[in-house]
Design an enzyme around this catalytic site. Structure first.
Site, PDB file in Angstrom:
ATOM      1  N   GLU A 183       0.975  -1.233  -0.001  1.00  7.84           N
ATOM      2  CA  GLU A 183      -0.045  -0.096   0.087  1.00  7.84           C
ATOM      3  C   GLU A 183       0.906   1.121   0.175  1.00  7.84           C
ATOM      4  OE1 GLU A 183      -3.896  -1.891   1.970  1.00  7.84           O
ATOM      5  OE2 GLU A 183      -2.842  -0.505   3.234  1.00  7.84           O
ATOM      6  N   GLU A 272      -4.909  -8.525  -0.781  1.00 10.42           N
ATOM      7  CA  GLU A 272      -5.256  -8.126   0.671  1.00 10.42           C
ATOM      8  C   GLU A 272      -6.559  -7.648   0.625  1.00 10.42           C
ATOM      9  OE1 GLU A 272      -2.491  -6.258   3.412  1.00 10.42           O
ATOM     10  OE2 GLU A 272      -4.284  -5.098   4.205  1.00 10.42           O
TER      11      GLU A 272
END
Length: 433
Positions: A183, A272
């Site tokens: 991320e 995820e």
């Protein structure tokens, strides 16, 4: 130590205390049906046509994350539940692990990863931060102490990732792929990257890493982050898997036409998510059916090849803290136990009526797996037709308010057609052959 994120809405960081976790476990409700009584007659649905010759993406697997610095490691028994594919097991075929910045912590993930490998699972890894000496601080919006990789440390960072790959390989874990950064566009607590920085690293440094490279792992499948990577031929050459997370991503943003155009020869993984939140028990019903629909849309609408949950064992995850499979986990298992790595998604009528979602997969030359999710409040009598299929019967498994992966009687197939009863608020997997 705080966890990565645990709060309703999807972007929290603070982990609950051990006391609150234990309280959550003790408060887990006995499974109860929120489903109204079903009438004597079932709703008829438009027929589902399944064409094994119309191939879509190859499935790489389903799985979740192990992170021993933020929560305790899986126990040996829990590893078997996660990666085994017998009765009472999840059949996971993907394990994601962290690349710790400190080499001294690398061995923490070996035991679970080795057991996953023994079961035939694929292991991937993602870093949250480079080693501290490679990082500098800068101002990012209102964040005065934001972190980024020093520009003179790109080569050293590539070596760090390659050394982790080699360490795991030398300890019996051959990593399928490693990510550049978890991320990079939601990095308030870890390391930020811009698309241009990631392009530079991919072009100049990623080729020295000894395994496949995943990028960019945007927190919300933000296309403005991954578009530049796809449009840069030098960067794209060293990116093997486009990885994405789906926190808060609306279903209409799941398709990615640019990837289909530019990503030929690359893989597309969802690496995820938890869904729909991290605050509720994973045994709430029919809320857990949202997980089944989410997986369906990730595979059908987005055409991802892998679906990877956040923590494998958590009160909101596929495995409860006591090691038992949750209702959310049962929804995942309707895919993971039967749609095995290497199976190919095939064309099927995906939404024959409101609240009904169907996807189909083939394994080898004759096996077909169908997953049907009925989110409606009435039983559906669903006709299925398999084109050019000579099977004589199908087996099926059901999860509803009171049952988890319960086997049901065989159904006869005539000229490629059969009718399956889909109880209200349920998920059913059918397998031919």
């Amino acid at each position: 130590m705080t966890s990565h994120r645990e709060r309703s809405g999807g972007r929290g960081r603070q982990a609950p205390s051990r006391r609150s976790v234990l309280a959550t476990i003790s408060a887990l409700p006995v499974l109860a049906s929120a489903t109204p009584a079903v009438g004597a007659s079932a709703t008829a649905a438009a027929g589902v046509i399944i064409d094994p010759a119309a191939e879509r993406q190859t499935i790489r697997g389903f799985g979740g994350m192990n992170h021993t610095l933020w929560i305790n490691d899986l126990t040996p028994a829990q590893r078997d539940v996660a990666f085994g594919n017998g009765e009472g097991q999840l059949g996971f075929s993907v394990l994601r692990i962290p690349v710790y910045e400190n080499r001294a912590d690398w061995s923490r993930e070996v035991a679970t990863a080795r057991r996953a490998i023994e079961y035939g699972a694929t292991v991937i890894a993602s870093p949250w931060n480079p080693p501290a000496h490679m990082v500098e601080t800068f101002v990012h919006g209102n964040q005065a102490n934001a972190k980024r990789l020093r520009y003179d440390m790109y080569g050293a960072y590539a070596l760090h990732l390659d050394e982790f790959y080699r360490f795991m390989r030398d300890n019996g874990v051959n990593l399928y792929a490693i990510s550049i950064q978890n991320e990079p566009d939601y990095a308030h607590d870890w390391t930020w990257w811009t698309p241009n920085e990631m392009i530079r690293f991919l072009r100049e440094n990623a080729g020295s890493i000894g395994t496949r490279v995943i990028a960019p792992e945007s927190f919300q499948y933000v296309k403005s982050f991954s578009d530049p990577l796809l449009n840069d031929s030098g960067a794209l050459a060293n990116m093997d898997i486009l990885g994405a997370h789906l926190y808060g991503t609306p279903y209409q943003n799941f398709p990615y036409p640019l990837f289909k155009e530019r990503g030929r020869g690359k893989e597309l993984w969802m690496t995820e998510v938890y869904y729909p939140n991290s605050s509720d028990s994973a045994d709430l019903w029919p809320q857990a059916l949202d997980v089944g629909e989410h997986i369906h849309r990730a595979l059908v609408d987005a055409e991802f090849q892998a679906y990877v949950w956040w923590y494998i064992r958590r009160s909101y995850g596929p495995m409860r803290e006591d090691g038992r499979i949750s209702k959310r986990g049962a929804n995942m298992a309707h895919f993971s136990k039967f749609v095995r790595p290497g199976y190919v998604r095939i064309n099927a009528t995906s939404n024959p009526q409101a609240n009904l979602y169907v996807s189909a997969y083939k394994g080898g030359t004759s096996k077909v797996v169908i997953v049907a999710i009925n989110k409606g409040t009435s039983t559906v009598s669903q006709p299925f037709t398999l084109v050019n299929n000579t099977s004589s019967s199908v087996s099926s498994w059901l999860t509803d308010a009171s049952r988890n992966l319960a086997p049901r009687g065989a159904i006869n197939v005539s000229n490629g057609s059969f009718t399956g009863e889909l109880p209200a608020r349920s998920v059913t997997t059918f397998v031919t052959g």
